[in-house]
Design an enzyme around this catalytic site. Sequence first.
Site, PDB file in Angstrom:
ATOM      1  N   GLY A  31      74.220  48.895  38.639  1.00  0.00           N
ATOM      2  CA  GLY A  31      73.097  49.746  39.023  1.00  0.00           C
ATOM      3  C   GLY A  31      73.141  50.128  40.492  1.00  0.00           C
ATOM      4  CG  HIS A  37      78.009  53.606  40.392  1.00  0.00           C
ATOM      5  ND1 HIS A  37      77.247  53.399  41.510  1.00  0.00           N
ATOM      6  CD2 HIS A  37      78.612  52.428  40.116  1.00  0.00           C
ATOM      7  CE1 HIS A  37      77.360  52.135  41.895  1.00  0.00           C
ATOM      8  NE2 HIS A  37      78.193  51.520  41.082  1.00  0.00           N
TER       9      HIS A  37
END
Length: 281
Positions: A31, A37
């Site tokens: 996260g 990402h």
Amino acid sequence: MKTETTIQGLTASLSPARSARKIIGFVPTMGNLHEGHLNLVREARKLCDVVVVSIFVNPIQFGPNEDFDNYPRTLEQDSHLLADVGCDIIFAPTVEQMYGNKPRLTNISVSEITNDLCGLQRPGHFDGVAVVVTKLFNIVQPNFAFFGQKDYQQLAVIRQFVRDLNIPLEVIGVPITRAEDGLALSSRNGYLSEENRKIAPTIFQTLKAAEQELHQGVALAEVLENIKQKLTQAGFIVDYVEARTPELQKIEAFDQDVVLFIAAKLGNTRLIDNLQIAYTA
Ligand code: PAF
């Protein structure tokens, strides 16, 4: 886009895709997502019919004095970003969902390549990564899994146990995403003070200067020493500056392709980066 927090829920959500033999792509993350990402998800989107992203801050890969408790947990913000890049399913389990409440007696430990570089400063770290990634692979059962090359050693460890254990999927390494000033994107960059954020790109600058020096024929040992000096002068506490082959073997001279690795602390923030340099005779 769906968010699943249980293994059962995820299995049910993936069941139609599995029955239809769709290609499943998987991006494991902890996260606090950034463009690095999102680029993994974009790559997955190109190759796969269904894209699953896991968000799980894995306790067993953090050392006792590391930042597990303070690691940023930003699920809502992450969900918006993932919806924008075409993620189909977020898997965001709790620690209990992943590890249950009975003791875990099984470990996955890759030898040799973990007793080096980050493995020396972070004992047990790669075992923790190998265990959680294997569990996630078994839960998601993807065809392709995507990892960033910024964590080069992690990627090598994952490739190794996937090969050693015949895990039926293909691991895809995705090039490092950098800020405009060259700093490799990392969730930990958020810990840097404003002043240190300005100093942090020195890491990439020293790597690029080293590349030039190597091509000019400066000896590898001298090049590594120059990096250390420049980083120390800029205010870093250097953990390591090392050269390895792309397979992470030790290398004494620039007579084949080389990867330069840096880990250095700026304030309390440990930054890592690497640069692959092709050998041209
Ligand atoms: O690179 C990371 O974010 C983590 O190490 C990973 C691969 C998601 C395992 O927890």
